[in-house]
Design a protein around this motif. Structure first.
Motif, PDB file in Angstrom:
ATOM      1  N   LEU A 188       5.697  61.101 -47.877  1.00 40.91           N
ATOM      2  CA  LEU A 188       4.662  61.492 -47.021  1.00 40.91           C
ATOM      3  C   LEU A 188       4.282  60.657 -45.922  1.00 40.91           C
ATOM      4  O   LEU A 188       3.591  61.230 -44.718  1.00 40.91           O
ATOM      5  N   ALA A 189       4.181  59.491 -45.958  1.00 42.07           N
ATOM      6  CA  ALA A 189       3.970  58.605 -45.109  1.00 42.07           C
ATOM      7  C   ALA A 189       4.617  58.497 -43.649  1.00 42.07           C
ATOM      8  O   ALA A 189       4.111  58.218 -42.727  1.00 42.07           O
ATOM      9  N   LEU A 190       5.962  58.423 -44.114  1.00 43.56           N
ATOM     10  CA  LEU A 190       6.836  57.990 -42.707  1.00 43.56           C
ATOM     11  C   LEU A 190       6.720  59.202 -41.755  1.00 43.56           C
ATOM     12  O   LEU A 190       6.513  58.990 -40.476  1.00 43.56           O
ATOM     13  N   PRO A 191       6.517  60.524 -42.017  1.00 41.31           N
ATOM     14  CA  PRO A 191       6.185  61.493 -40.623  1.00 41.31           C
ATOM     15  C   PRO A 191       4.919  61.302 -39.935  1.00 41.31           C
ATOM     16  O   PRO A 191       4.658  61.504 -38.965  1.00 41.31           O
ATOM     17  N   CYS A 192       3.897  60.267 -41.002  1.00 45.38           N
ATOM     18  CA  CYS A 192       2.661  60.137 -40.170  1.00 45.38           C
ATOM     19  C   CYS A 192       2.559  58.622 -39.529  1.00 45.38           C
ATOM     20  O   CYS A 192       1.831  58.113 -38.731  1.00 45.38           O
ATOM     21  N   LEU A 193       3.945  57.936 -39.316  1.00 46.30           N
ATOM     22  CA  LEU A 193       3.753  56.432 -38.821  1.00 46.30           C
ATOM     23  C   LEU A 193       3.632  56.651 -37.365  1.00 46.30           C
ATOM     24  O   LEU A 193       2.906  55.716 -37.151  1.00 46.30           O
ATOM     25  N   TRP A 194       3.848  57.599 -36.811  1.00 42.57           N
ATOM     26  CA  TRP A 194       3.533  57.477 -35.254  1.00 42.57           C
ATOM     27  C   TRP A 194       2.077  57.646 -35.046  1.00 42.57           C
ATOM     28  O   TRP A 194       1.643  56.917 -34.035  1.00 42.57           O
ATOM     29  N   LEU A 195       1.321  58.002 -35.832  1.00 45.24           N
ATOM     30  CA  LEU A 195      -0.179  58.212 -35.536  1.00 45.24           C
ATOM     31  C   LEU A 195      -0.522  56.761 -35.504  1.00 45.24           C
ATOM     32  O   LEU A 195      -1.615  56.452 -34.864  1.00 45.24           O
ATOM     33  N   PHE A 196       0.021  55.876 -36.530  1.00 43.95           N
ATOM     34  CA  PHE A 196      -0.588  54.526 -36.761  1.00 43.95           C
ATOM     35  C   PHE A 196      -0.226  53.463 -35.572  1.00 43.95           C
ATOM     36  O   PHE A 196      -0.912  52.441 -35.281  1.00 43.95           O
ATOM     37  N   VAL A 197       0.919  53.884 -34.996  1.00 44.46           N
ATOM     38  CA  VAL A 197       1.465  53.113 -33.881  1.00 44.46           C
ATOM     39  C   VAL A 197       1.058  53.279 -32.286  1.00 44.46           C
ATOM     40  O   VAL A 197       1.475  52.661 -31.437  1.00 44.46           O
ATOM     41  N   TRP A 198       0.520  54.604 -32.348  1.00 43.78           N
ATOM     42  CA  TRP A 198       0.164  55.089 -30.994  1.00 43.78           C
ATOM     43  C   TRP A 198      -0.797  54.395 -30.426  1.00 43.78           C
ATOM     44  O   TRP A 198      -2.095  53.975 -30.934  1.00 43.78           O
ATOM     45  N   PRO A 199      -0.740  53.871 -29.297  1.00 44.72           N
ATOM     46  CA  PRO A 199      -1.830  53.051 -28.594  1.00 44.72           C
ATOM     47  C   PRO A 199      -2.872  53.781 -27.985  1.00 44.72           C
ATOM     48  O   PRO A 199      -2.491  55.152 -27.019  1.00 44.72           O
ATOM     49  N   LEU A 200      -3.987  53.728 -28.387  1.00 45.47           N
ATOM     50  CA  LEU A 200      -5.245  54.442 -28.145  1.00 45.47           C
ATOM     51  C   LEU A 200      -5.525  53.899 -26.449  1.00 45.47           C
ATOM     52  O   LEU A 200      -5.455  52.981 -26.060  1.00 45.47           O
ATOM     53  N   ALA A 201      -6.078  55.110 -25.672  1.00 41.72           N
ATOM     54  CA  ALA A 201      -6.432  54.644 -24.301  1.00 41.72           C
ATOM     55  C   ALA A 201      -7.451  53.725 -24.218  1.00 41.72           C
ATOM     56  O   ALA A 201      -8.586  53.922 -25.126  1.00 41.72           O
ATOM     57  N   ALA A 252       5.064  48.565 -49.481  1.00 37.64           N
ATOM     58  CA  ALA A 252       4.121  47.710 -49.449  1.00 37.64           C
ATOM     59  C   ALA A 252       3.183  47.633 -48.047  1.00 37.64           C
ATOM     60  O   ALA A 252       2.160  47.575 -48.211  1.00 37.64           O
ATOM     61  N   LEU A 253       4.043  47.747 -47.269  1.00 34.72           N
ATOM     62  CA  LEU A 253       3.292  47.516 -45.688  1.00 34.72           C
ATOM     63  C   LEU A 253       2.424  48.764 -45.293  1.00 34.72           C
ATOM     64  O   LEU A 253       1.940  48.837 -44.480  1.00 34.72           O
ATOM     65  N   ASN A 254       2.495  50.145 -46.297  1.00 32.58           N
ATOM     66  CA  ASN A 254       1.887  51.144 -45.832  1.00 32.58           C
ATOM     67  C   ASN A 254       0.310  50.681 -46.156  1.00 32.58           C
ATOM     68  O   ASN A 254      -0.384  51.360 -45.252  1.00 32.58           O
ATOM     69  N   LEU A 255      -0.069  49.878 -47.027  1.00 36.19           N
ATOM     70  CA  LEU A 255      -1.560  49.265 -47.170  1.00 36.19           C
ATOM     71  C   LEU A 255      -2.168  48.922 -46.065  1.00 36.19           C
ATOM     72  O   LEU A 255      -3.002  49.182 -45.515  1.00 36.19           O
ATOM     73  N   PRO A 256      -1.462  47.649 -45.373  1.00 32.89           N
ATOM     74  CA  PRO A 256      -2.090  47.003 -44.389  1.00 32.89           C
ATOM     75  C   PRO A 256      -1.982  47.986 -43.040  1.00 32.89           C
ATOM     76  O   PRO A 256      -2.936  47.981 -42.452  1.00 32.89           O
ATOM     77  N   LEU A 257      -1.091  48.607 -42.817  1.00 33.79           N
ATOM     78  CA  LEU A 257      -0.933  49.444 -41.678  1.00 33.79           C
ATOM     79  C   LEU A 257      -1.868  50.529 -41.693  1.00 33.79           C
ATOM     80  O   LEU A 257      -2.672  50.633 -40.650  1.00 33.79           O
ATOM     81  N   ALA A 258      -2.037  51.215 -43.035  1.00 33.13           N
ATOM     82  CA  ALA A 258      -3.110  52.120 -42.938  1.00 33.13           C
ATOM     83  C   ALA A 258      -4.833  51.675 -42.752  1.00 33.13           C
ATOM     84  O   ALA A 258      -5.407  52.121 -42.066  1.00 33.13           O
ATOM     85  N   ALA A 259      -4.782  50.335 -43.537  1.00 38.65           N
ATOM     86  CA  ALA A 259      -6.226  49.860 -43.274  1.00 38.65           C
ATOM     87  C   ALA A 259      -6.605  49.400 -41.751  1.00 38.65           C
ATOM     88  O   ALA A 259      -7.630  49.589 -41.245  1.00 38.65           O
ATOM     89  N   ILE A 260      -5.406  48.732 -41.175  1.00 36.76           N
ATOM     90  CA  ILE A 260      -5.620  48.312 -39.794  1.00 36.76           C
ATOM     91  C   ILE A 260      -5.788  49.444 -38.795  1.00 36.76           C
ATOM     92  O   ILE A 260      -6.810  49.463 -38.063  1.00 36.76           O
ATOM     93  N   GLY A 261      -4.783  50.367 -38.891  1.00 37.51           N
ATOM     94  CA  GLY A 261      -4.892  51.553 -38.104  1.00 37.51           C
ATOM     95  C   GLY A 261      -6.172  52.489 -38.146  1.00 37.51           C
ATOM     96  O   GLY A 261      -6.866  52.951 -37.266  1.00 37.51           O
ATOM     97  N   ALA A 262      -6.687  52.576 -39.622  1.00 34.30           N
ATOM     98  CA  ALA A 262      -7.919  53.419 -39.659  1.00 34.30           C
ATOM     99  C   ALA A 262      -9.077  52.558 -39.080  1.00 34.30           C
ATOM    100  O   ALA A 262     -10.192  53.200 -38.541  1.00 34.30           O
ATOM    101  N   TRP A 263      -9.288  51.240 -39.160  1.00 35.44           N
ATOM    102  CA  TRP A 263     -10.210  50.557 -38.682  1.00 35.44           C
ATOM    103  C   TRP A 263     -10.308  50.723 -37.118  1.00 35.44           C
ATOM    104  O   TRP A 263     -11.206  50.899 -36.310  1.00 35.44           O
ATOM    105  N   ASP A 264      -9.164  50.478 -36.640  1.00 31.60           N
ATOM    106  CA  ASP A 264      -8.850  50.620 -35.038  1.00 31.60           C
ATOM    107  C   ASP A 264      -9.411  52.140 -34.532  1.00 31.60           C
ATOM    108  O   ASP A 264     -10.006  52.326 -33.675  1.00 31.60           O
ATOM    109  N   ALA A 265      -8.968  52.946 -35.345  1.00 31.37           N
ATOM    110  CA  ALA A 265      -9.361  54.276 -34.862  1.00 31.37           C
ATOM    111  C   ALA A 265     -10.873  54.708 -35.105  1.00 31.37           C
ATOM    112  O   ALA A 265     -11.350  55.281 -34.274  1.00 31.37           O
TER     113      ALA A 265
END
Length: 468
Positions: free
Chosen positions: A103-116, A153-166
Motif C-alpha cells: 500500500l505504500a508505493l502508491p503513496c510515495l509521491w506524497l512524501f517526495v512532493w516539495p511543499l511551497a 525498511a526505508l518506509n519508516l524513516p521516510l514516513a517519519a521525516i515526511g510527516a514531521w515536515d508536513a
C-alpha cells in the motif's frame, strides 16, 4: 571499488564468462526457474490508479498556481504516516511489511512532493530516500519471504521525516489557536505516548524469547541466539556432519552447515534451490561426487519440502531422485533429517537415548532408567547436571543419579569399557555418557526434549536432544 573487487575475483581464478553468468545472466534467468508470487492487498489496482491519478491532478493544478494543492498533499501525507503507525501497532498479529509494500508505493509521491516555500534541501533529502526505497522495494521479487523486511525498511524513516515536515508546514501556513492550546498539546503527547508504549510492549514480548535461548556457538555464528531446541538441532547436525561425513550436501542448499562443520560440498555449484536452478549436467556432477564418497551425509529439511509442495514447487530431477533412492534418515528433529547412505549405521553424537526397565523387571527402589548420550567434543568445563526440558523440567545431578562414561573414537565407537565417575564429570575426550536414575521420582520425560548440560556454576556447556 567495483574494479578492485572484480580484479580480486578474476585473480582468484574466476573467468570472465563465469563472472558474467554469476552476476548478470544467472540472476536474470532466476525468475523463470523459481519464484514466489507476492499477493497484493485487495483493491490495490483501484488504490494505485486513484492515487496515481491524484498525483497527476496535483501536478496539473500546481502548474496553474491553484491554491490549496500543497495543503491537501500535506494532509494526505500525514494520513498515510498515521496509517503506517497503526499498522505497526498491530505487530505481531499481522505482518506490517506486507501492507507497507503493498500500500505504500502508491503513496510515495506524497512524501517526495516539495511543499511551497519549503527549504530545497529538505525536499531533496526526502526524494533521495524515496528513490532508494524504489530500488529496495524490488527485493521481494521474484521470491517473497524475509525479503519483505529489506524491501520496506526505508518506509519508516521516510514516513517519519515526511510527516514531521508536513505537520510543521501546515502549522506555519494555517496557524490555529486551538492547535497550540494546552489540551491539544496534551492530547498529542498522550497519543504519542500510547503509540510508543504499545510498540515497546509488543516488541518487548517478542524480545523476551532472547532470555530463553542459547548462543549458537558454532564457527562464525557464535553470537547468534536461538531457542534451546533450535540451537541444539543446529549443533547436533553440525557435530554429526564433522564426525560422520567427508562430504556434506543439503536439501535445500543450507551451506552454513558446511562452514560450521568444516566438511566440504560435493562440487562448487552451491545454490539454495539447486533442484530448480542447476541443470542436469551440474546435478550429475554432484551425483558423481556423492557416489565417490560412501561416507557422504545429507541434511534434509522435510518441512521445506512440504512448503514447496504447497506452492506447487516440489523438487524433481536426477539429483533429487538419486538422494531419495540412496539415502535414509539416521535421526531427525523438527522435520530436519541427517541422512546417510542406505544400509550404513552411525552412532549419533548429542542424540540421547532413554532406556527404561518395565515395572515388572525393575526391582523396588533400584535404578530403572538410563540416559545414554554420546559426546563428540567434551565441554571445556565439567558437567555438574543435566536439565531435560518439558512441562515440568527434570534435573539429573549427584543427588538423584549416578554417572558412567566410556571413551570412544571420533566415530562414536567405544574404545574401552564404561567406568564409574563422580559428579561433576569431565570425560576428557569423545565419550558415551551413561546416567542412571529412578524414573518414579521424576515427572514424565517426553521424546525430542532438549537437554542442557551445565557446569557447577550453572553455566551452559553443551546442548543435546533426546531421540523422539
Amino acid at each position: 571499488v567495483a574494479f578492485v573487487v572484480l580484479a580480486v575475483v578474476l585473480l582468484r581464478g574466476t573467468g570472465p564468462q563465469d563472472l558474467l553468468e554469476g552476476l548478470v545472466l544467472g540472476p536474470l534467468r532466476h525468475p523463470a526457474s523459481f519464484s514466489l508470487r507476492f499477493d497484493w492487498p485487495p483493491g490495490i489496482r483501484a488504490i494505485a490508479a486513484g492515487l496515481g491519478g491524484a498525483g497527476g491532478v496535483a501536478w496539473w493544478l500546481r502548474r496553474r498556481n491553484v491554491a490549496g494543492v500543497d495543503a491537501v498533499v500535506a494532509a494526505l501525507r500525514l494520513a498515510a504516516a498515521i496509517a503506517l503507525a497503526v499498522l505497526l501497532t498491530r505487530y505481531p498479529y499481522i505482518d506490517p511489511s506486507y501492507y507497507a509494500l503493498g500500500l505504500a508505493l502508491p503513496c510515495l509521491w506524497l512524501f517526495v512532493w516539495p511543499l511551497a516555500g519549503e527549504a530545497p534541501h529538505r525536499a531533496q533529502a526526502r526524494t533521495w530516500v524515496g528513490l532508494v526505497l524504489l530500488g529496495q522495494s524490488l527485493h521481494p521479487f521474484p521470491v517473497t519471504g524475509s525479503q519483505l523486511g529489506w524491501g520496506t525498511a526505508l518506509n519508516l524513516p521516510l514516513a517519519a521525516i515526511g510527516a514531521w515536515d508536513a505537520a510543521r508546514w501546515l502549522a506555519q501556513r494555517y496557524p490555529k489557536p486551538w492547535l497550540k492550546s494546552r489540551p491539544a498539546r496534551l492530547a498529542t503527547r498522550l497519543a504519542l505516548a500510547a503509540f510508543l508504549t504499545k510498540i515497546c510492549l509488543e516488541f518487548g514480548r517478542e524480545a523476551e524469547r532472547y532470555r530463553h535461548g542459547q548462543w549458537l556457538d558454532l564457527p562464525g555464528a557464535e553470537a547468534i541466539r536461538l531457542p534451546d531446541n533450535l540451537a541444539a538441532v543446529c549443533r547436533v547436525l553440525a557435530h554429526n556432519a564433522t564426525a560422520h561425513a567427508d562430504v556434506l550436501f543439503s536439501l535445500p542448499g543450507t551451506f552454513s552447515y558446511n562452514l560450521w562443520s568444516g566438511v566440504p560440498t560435493p562440487t562448487h555449484a552451491n545454490v539454495t534451490h539447486w533442484f530448480s536452478l542447476l541443470d542436469a549436467t551440474r546435478q550429475q556432477a554432484i551425483i558423481a561426487e556423492l557416489e565417490a564418497h560412501p561416507r557422504a551425509g545429507v541434511i534434509w529439511h522435510a518441512w521445506h519440502l512440504k512448503y514447496l509442495e504447497k506452492w506447487n514447487l516440489a523438487p524433481k530431477g536426477p539429483l533429487f531422485d538419486y538422494l531419495t533412492q540412496n539415502y535414509e534418515a539416521a535421526f531427525s528433529f523438527e522435520d530436519t533429517e541427517f541422512r546417510v547412505r542406505r544400509g550404513r549405521n552411525i552412532e549419533p553424537f548429542l542424540v540421547a537415548q532413554l532406556l527404561t526397565l518395565s515395572d515388572a523387571a525393575a526391582p523396588t527402589g533400584a535404578e530403572s532408567s538410563l540416559l545414554r548420550l554420546a559426546l563428540l567434543t567434551p565441554p571445556a568445563a565439567s558437567i555438574a547436571r543435566l536439565e531435560i526440558s518439558g512441562r515440568e523440567p527434570i534435573v539429573l545431578h549427584a543427588g538423584n543419579a549416578r554417572v558412567e562414561f566410556a571413551p570412544t573414537n571420533l566415530h562414536g565407537e567405544p574404545t574401552a569399557a564404561p567406568r564409574a565417575a563422580a559428579w561433576p564429570v569431565q570425560p576428557g575426550g569423545p565419550a558415551i555418557l551413561a546416567v542412571y536414575f529412578r524414573r518414579e521420582q521424576l515427572p514424565p520425560i517426553v521424546g525430542g526434549a532438549t537437554i542442557v548440560l551445565r557446569d557447577p556454576s550453572g553455566r551452559e556447556v553443551g546442548l543435546a536432544r533426546l531421540a523422539p
